[in-house]
Design a protein around this motif. Sequence first.
Motif, PDB file in Angstrom:
ATOM      1  N   PHE A   1      12.659  -8.584  -4.562  1.00 36.56           N
ATOM      2  CA  PHE A   1      11.732  -9.645  -4.193  1.00 36.56           C
ATOM      3  C   PHE A   1      12.125 -10.320  -2.876  1.00 36.56           C
ATOM      4  N   LEU A   2      13.344 -10.112  -2.423  1.00 34.56           N
ATOM      5  CA  LEU A   2      13.762 -10.585  -1.101  1.00 34.56           C
ATOM      6  C   LEU A   2      13.707  -9.463  -0.069  1.00 34.56           C
ATOM      7  N   ARG A   3      13.221  -8.294  -0.481  1.00 31.45           N
ATOM      8  CA  ARG A   3      13.236  -7.114   0.395  1.00 31.45           C
ATOM      9  C   ARG A   3      11.846  -6.505   0.552  1.00 31.45           C
ATOM     10  N   THR A   4      10.801  -7.334   0.372  1.00 29.36           N
ATOM     11  CA  THR A   4       9.445  -6.809   0.479  1.00 29.36           C
ATOM     12  C   THR A   4       9.068  -6.427   1.906  1.00 29.36           C
ATOM     13  N   HIS A   5       9.911  -6.781   2.871  1.00 27.10           N
ATOM     14  CA  HIS A   5       9.682  -6.387   4.262  1.00 27.10           C
ATOM     15  C   HIS A   5      10.262  -5.007   4.565  1.00 27.10           C
ATOM     16  N   THR A   6      10.982  -4.404   3.636  1.00 30.09           N
ATOM     17  CA  THR A   6      11.674  -3.146   3.902  1.00 30.09           C
ATOM     18  C   THR A   6      10.798  -1.946   3.569  1.00 30.09           C
ATOM     19  N   PRO A   7      10.962  -0.842   4.295  1.00 33.24           N
ATOM     20  CA  PRO A   7      10.166   0.353   4.003  1.00 33.24           C
ATOM     21  C   PRO A   7      10.349   0.857   2.578  1.00 33.24           C
ATOM     22  N   ALA A   8      11.550   0.748   2.026  1.00 34.00           N
ATOM     23  CA  ALA A   8      11.802   1.273   0.681  1.00 34.00           C
ATOM     24  C   ALA A   8      10.951   0.553  -0.358  1.00 34.00           C
ATOM     25  N   ILE A   9      10.911  -0.771  -0.305  1.00 33.48           N
ATOM     26  CA  ILE A   9      10.144  -1.531  -1.288  1.00 33.48           C
ATOM     27  C   ILE A   9       8.650  -1.363  -1.033  1.00 33.48           C
ATOM     28  N   GLN A  10       8.248  -1.355   0.219  1.00 32.92           N
ATOM     29  CA  GLN A  10       6.830  -1.178   0.532  1.00 32.92           C
ATOM     30  C   GLN A  10       6.330   0.176   0.042  1.00 32.92           C
ATOM     31  N   ALA A  11       7.133   1.204   0.237  1.00 32.97           N
ATOM     32  CA  ALA A  11       6.728   2.542  -0.201  1.00 32.97           C
ATOM     33  C   ALA A  11       6.653   2.619  -1.718  1.00 32.97           C
ATOM     34  N   ALA A  12       7.607   1.993  -2.405  1.00 33.17           N
ATOM     35  CA  ALA A  12       7.627   2.042  -3.866  1.00 33.17           C
ATOM     36  C   ALA A  12       6.412   1.339  -4.456  1.00 33.17           C
ATOM     37  N   VAL A  13       6.080   0.154  -3.943  1.00 36.14           N
ATOM     38  CA  VAL A  13       4.939  -0.587  -4.475  1.00 36.14           C
ATOM     39  C   VAL A  13       3.636   0.126  -4.134  1.00 36.14           C
ATOM     40  N   SER A  14       3.544   0.673  -2.929  1.00 36.67           N
ATOM     41  CA  SER A  14       2.348   1.426  -2.552  1.00 36.67           C
ATOM     42  C   SER A  14       2.143   2.621  -3.472  1.00 36.67           C
ATOM     43  N   ALA A  15       3.232   3.336  -3.759  1.00 36.38           N
ATOM     44  CA  ALA A  15       3.136   4.491  -4.651  1.00 36.38           C
ATOM     45  C   ALA A  15       2.728   4.060  -6.062  1.00 36.38           C
ATOM     46  N   HIS A  16       3.277   2.946  -6.510  1.00 39.27           N
ATOM     47  CA  HIS A  16       2.946   2.462  -7.855  1.00 39.27           C
ATOM     48  C   HIS A  16       1.467   2.109  -7.966  1.00 39.27           C
ATOM     49  N   LEU A  17       0.911   1.500  -6.936  1.00 40.12           N
ATOM     50  CA  LEU A  17      -0.482   1.066  -6.964  1.00 40.12           C
ATOM     51  C   LEU A  17      -1.444   2.155  -6.519  1.00 40.12           C
ATOM     52  N   GLY A  18      -0.912   3.201  -5.915  1.00 44.70           N
ATOM     53  CA  GLY A  18      -1.760   4.305  -5.483  1.00 44.70           C
ATOM     54  C   GLY A  18      -2.548   4.032  -4.222  1.00 44.70           C
ATOM     55  N   ARG A  19      -2.086   3.089  -3.425  1.00 40.07           N
ATOM     56  CA  ARG A  19      -2.726   2.813  -2.138  1.00 40.07           C
ATOM     57  C   ARG A  19      -1.690   2.224  -1.194  1.00 40.07           C
ATOM     58  N   GLU A  20      -1.865   2.474   0.084  1.00 40.70           N
ATOM     59  CA  GLU A  20      -0.888   1.994   1.062  1.00 40.70           C
ATOM     60  C   GLU A  20      -1.076   0.499   1.299  1.00 40.70           C
ATOM     61  N   LEU A  21       0.036  -0.222   1.203  1.00 38.85           N
ATOM     62  CA  LEU A  21       0.042  -1.654   1.476  1.00 38.85           C
ATOM     63  C   LEU A  21       0.738  -1.899   2.802  1.00 38.85           C
ATOM     64  N   THR A  22       0.115  -2.704   3.639  1.00 39.82           N
ATOM     65  CA  THR A  22       0.706  -2.985   4.949  1.00 39.82           C
ATOM     66  C   THR A  22       1.123  -4.445   5.095  1.00 39.82           C
ATOM     67  N   ALA A  23       0.477  -5.338   4.367  1.00 32.52           N
ATOM     68  CA  ALA A  23       0.813  -6.763   4.459  1.00 32.52           C
ATOM     69  C   ALA A  23       1.892  -7.107   3.444  1.00 32.52           C
ATOM     70  N   GLU A  24       2.906  -7.842   3.893  1.00 34.30           N
ATOM     71  CA  GLU A  24       4.028  -8.163   3.001  1.00 34.30           C
ATOM     72  C   GLU A  24       3.575  -8.981   1.797  1.00 34.30           C
ATOM     73  N   VAL A  25       2.599  -9.853   1.975  1.00 36.80           N
ATOM     74  CA  VAL A  25       2.125 -10.649   0.845  1.00 36.80           C
ATOM     75  C   VAL A  25       1.509  -9.757  -0.229  1.00 36.80           C
ATOM     76  N   ASP A  26       0.866  -8.686   0.177  1.00 32.78           N
ATOM     77  CA  ASP A  26       0.293  -7.747  -0.796  1.00 32.78           C
ATOM     78  C   ASP A  26       1.391  -6.959  -1.498  1.00 32.78           C
ATOM     79  N   VAL A  27       2.446  -6.646  -0.765  1.00 33.27           N
ATOM     80  CA  VAL A  27       3.589  -5.960  -1.372  1.00 33.27           C
ATOM     81  C   VAL A  27       4.212  -6.856  -2.436  1.00 33.27           C
ATOM     82  N   LEU A  28       4.394  -8.128  -2.102  1.00 30.76           N
ATOM     83  CA  LEU A  28       4.997  -9.058  -3.069  1.00 30.76           C
ATOM     84  C   LEU A  28       4.097  -9.231  -4.292  1.00 30.76           C
ATOM     85  N   ALA A  29       2.813  -9.393  -4.073  1.00 30.43           N
ATOM     86  CA  ALA A  29       1.886  -9.546  -5.200  1.00 30.43           C
ATOM     87  C   ALA A  29       1.913  -8.310  -6.088  1.00 30.43           C
TER      88      ALA A  29
END
Length: 255
Positions: A216-244
């Motif tokens: 939750f302190l690393r939502t700006h990192t490629p690793a967390i962004q990629a993991a959340v995008s994969a989980h949701l099945g769509r690419e997330l580019t905004a950090e607030v969307d990654v956190l949500a």
Amino acid sequence: MRLIALPAFADNYIWALVAEDGNAIVVDPGQAAPVLAAAAQQGWRPHTVLLTHHHNDHIGGVAELQAQHPGLAVLAPDDPRIPQATRRVGDGEHVQALGLGIDVVSVPGHTRTHIGFHTAEHLFSGDALFSLGCGRMFEGTPPQLLASLQRLASLPAHLLVCCGHEYTVSNAVFARHVDPANAALARRHEEALAMRRDERPTLPVALASELECNPFLRTHTPAIQAAVSAHLGRELTAEVDVLAGLRGWKDGFRT
């Protein structure tokens, strides 16, 4: 000052900073009994109470402490749901207790009026930030939560995080599911497991460790962004969307 973690309920911690003269600062006393018992056994007395938010497991013991210790100072956010407060404090204020300088930071998200307190050594984050996790958004919004976590992440990395619950091991399971290649996280998980086997608290923990390990302190990192995008099945580019997305994933996560 001596830092003491007092277990309460099933998994809460009440924190006490005890000065050499026996006076103490008590943080989030959801129950009075652990505070009164430790004070009697160890020879100290509550002088000032700091409250991070209005939930009863953080404020439920205050009235009894006030009855036992008339004149007890109670610093709390500006929230009518905390009627025991003797002083309301807010973002950016610097207060003194027992000669100790304490800074107040507003960290809404878990609740709308949540605050944290930090000294030169310790960060009392309540339920805004846990080791390897953060509090659910009961009243706040993803932009508020992101801003709050970013503010906490910007504090000095040497601060020792003293949060409100012993959630580290369960948080680690989710964090490693999200970030399996994080070696620092794997080490923190094993460390926490060993501590709990020995019936020791996993807290406090250096903020520096959380910056390396807490997703939750690393939502700006490629690793967390990629993991959340994969989980949701769509690419997330905004950090607030990654956190949500990450918070929603954790809310529904089952091992």
